[in-house]
Design an enzyme around this catalytic site. Sequence first.
Site, PDB file in Angstrom:
ATOM      1  N   GLU A  12       0.807  -1.217   0.000  1.00 25.39           N
ATOM      2  CA  GLU A  12       0.000   0.000   0.000  1.00 25.39           C
ATOM      3  C   GLU A  12       0.846   1.276   0.000  1.00 25.39           C
ATOM      4  O   GLU A  12       0.333   2.345  -0.345  1.00 25.39           O
ATOM      5  CB  GLU A  12      -0.994  -0.027   1.179  1.00 25.39           C
ATOM      6  CG  GLU A  12      -2.064  -1.100   0.953  1.00 25.39           C
ATOM      7  CD  GLU A  12      -2.959  -1.358   2.158  1.00 25.39           C
ATOM      8  OE1 GLU A  12      -4.141  -1.682   1.937  1.00 25.39           O
ATOM      9  OE2 GLU A  12      -2.492  -1.259   3.313  1.00 25.39           O
ATOM     10  N   GLY A  77     -12.468  -4.307   0.952  1.00 24.57           N
ATOM     11  CA  GLY A  77     -13.482  -5.179   0.370  1.00 24.57           C
ATOM     12  C   GLY A  77     -14.771  -4.390   0.182  1.00 24.57           C
ATOM     13  O   GLY A  77     -15.159  -3.606   1.047  1.00 24.57           O
ATOM     14  N   MET A 171      -9.471  -3.115   7.797  1.00 28.96           N
ATOM     15  CA  MET A 171      -9.042  -3.517   9.133  1.00 28.96           C
ATOM     16  C   MET A 171      -8.276  -2.437   9.907  1.00 28.96           C
ATOM     17  O   MET A 171      -7.707  -2.738  10.957  1.00 28.96           O
ATOM     18  CB  MET A 171      -8.184  -4.798   9.028  1.00 28.96           C
ATOM     19  CG  MET A 171      -8.933  -5.938   8.332  1.00 28.96           C
ATOM     20  SD  MET A 171      -7.952  -7.450   8.059  1.00 28.96           S
ATOM     21  CE  MET A 171      -7.699  -8.000   9.744  1.00 28.96           C
ATOM     22  N   GLU A 172      -8.249  -1.202   9.398  1.00 23.41           N
ATOM     23  CA  GLU A 172      -7.458  -0.151  10.068  1.00 23.41           C
ATOM     24  C   GLU A 172      -8.115   1.220  10.136  1.00 23.41           C
ATOM     25  O   GLU A 172      -7.767   2.020  11.025  1.00 23.41           O
ATOM     26  CB  GLU A 172      -6.090   0.031   9.359  1.00 23.41           C
ATOM     27  CG  GLU A 172      -5.204  -1.186   9.356  1.00 23.41           C
ATOM     28  CD  GLU A 172      -5.516  -2.159   8.225  1.00 23.41           C
ATOM     29  OE1 GLU A 172      -6.197  -1.723   7.263  1.00 23.41           O
ATOM     30  OE2 GLU A 172      -5.120  -3.331   8.292  1.00 23.41           O
ATOM     31  N   ASP A 195     -11.504  -6.591  -3.578  1.00 21.34           N
ATOM     32  CA  ASP A 195     -12.323  -7.814  -3.515  1.00 21.34           C
ATOM     33  C   ASP A 195     -13.722  -7.429  -3.055  1.00 21.34           C
ATOM     34  O   ASP A 195     -13.957  -6.278  -2.701  1.00 21.34           O
ATOM     35  CB  ASP A 195     -11.708  -8.830  -2.534  1.00 21.34           C
ATOM     36  CG  ASP A 195     -11.572  -8.241  -1.142  1.00 21.34           C
ATOM     37  OD1 ASP A 195     -10.521  -7.661  -0.844  1.00 21.34           O
ATOM     38  OD2 ASP A 195     -12.557  -8.304  -0.364  1.00 21.34           O
TER      39      ASP A 195
HETATM   40  C1  4EZ Z   1      -7.028  -4.835   5.688  1.00 22.65           C
HETATM   41  N1  4EZ Z   1      -6.835  -5.135   4.304  1.00 22.65           N
HETATM   42  C2  4EZ Z   1      -6.668  -6.547   4.024  1.00 22.65           C
HETATM   43  C3  4EZ Z   1      -5.565  -7.258   4.685  1.00 22.65           C
HETATM   44  C4  4EZ Z   1      -5.447  -8.665   4.146  1.00 22.65           C
HETATM   45  C5  4EZ Z   1      -3.799 -10.543   3.798  1.00 22.65           C
HETATM   46  C6  4EZ Z   1      -2.481 -11.101   4.221  1.00 22.65           C
HETATM   47  C7  4EZ Z   1      -7.868  -4.520   3.433  1.00 22.65           C
HETATM   48  C8  4EZ Z   1      -8.959  -5.440   2.945  1.00 22.65           C
HETATM   49  C9  4EZ Z   1      -9.893  -6.105   3.721  1.00 22.65           C
HETATM   50  N2  4EZ Z   1     -10.104  -6.163   5.065  1.00 22.65           N
HETATM   51  C10 4EZ Z   1      -9.207  -5.759   1.640  1.00 22.65           C
HETATM   52  N3  4EZ Z   1     -10.286  -6.595   1.566  1.00 22.65           N
HETATM   53  C11 4EZ Z   1     -10.718  -6.819   2.836  1.00 22.65           C
HETATM   54  C12 4EZ Z   1     -11.757  -7.626   3.361  1.00 22.65           C
HETATM   55  N4  4EZ Z   1     -12.549  -8.357   2.551  1.00 22.65           N
HETATM   56  N5  4EZ Z   1     -11.934  -7.659   4.706  1.00 22.65           N
HETATM   57  C13 4EZ Z   1     -11.129  -6.930   5.505  1.00 22.65           C
HETATM   58  O1  4EZ Z   1      -7.272  -3.511   5.895  1.00 22.65           O
HETATM   59  C14 4EZ Z   1      -4.286  -9.434   4.671  1.00 22.65           C
END
Ligand code: 4EZ
Length: 227
Positions: A12, A77, A171-172, A195
């Site tokens: 990121e 997401g 998640m942040e 996603d």
């Molecule tokens: C968290 N980030 C994902 C971290 C994934 C993989 C090793 C963003 C994110 C996300 N968070 C993208 N899609 C998501 C989803 N479906 N649920 C939660 O900030 C780590």
Amino acid sequence: MKIAILGAMPEEIEPLLANLDAKKIDYANNEFYLAKFGAHELIIAYSKIGKVNSTLTATLMIEKFGAEKLIFTGVAGALKEGLKIGEILYATRLVQHDLDITAFGHPHGFVPGSPIFVDTDANLNEIAQRAARELGLNLKSGIIASGDQFVCDEARKAWIGAEFDASAVEMEGASVAQVCHALNVPFCVLRAISDEAGNKAEFDFDEFVVKSAKISANLALKMVELL
Ligand code: 4EZ
């Protein structure tokens, strides 16, 4: 001005570092990158994933490195039908979807002493919209819900979307929002969709994280140009 640009994962912020000659400082199990950009000083970092990690890094960027504004950049997401992989939004407000003392009659996302929703800065959102126009990006907006969970489940996705009227999940953002709100630092949250948070979302995430992260990082940098 000292401006923090924060992501959660290396992917990121790497598009930012690729364009800058930054000095790295190791502190508190984090890497902070300092760079000049026009008249501004940038403090760039990835916090590592989750609300606790991002709370620590955002706090350090402000309290130790003196950030006066904070831009979060990353991927999320999608929770709503109209938001597709590769599209980008800014958060109008943020909420913690996994904060739960409902056993005591409180609403989801609430603990005494903190607001459920934290609003992002209107001025920064305005600049995000201008920056998006300059880049020819269709910048959307909506509520973003954060929790310590990668959402890849249709039922959980539907619940978060309905309970908070949220457009996207990550998640942040909501923890960074609490920090900036408490310390009075204007902030915004940009997230490009990687996603759709439903079954098998982890496969889309792996496929699109780099490309979507780049879209968001480019917008963050364009914002700094306009600040
Ligand atoms: C968290 N980030 C994902 C971290 C994934 C993989 C090793 C963003 C994110 C996300 N968070 C993208 N899609 C998501 C989803 N479906 N649920 C939660 O900030 C780590």
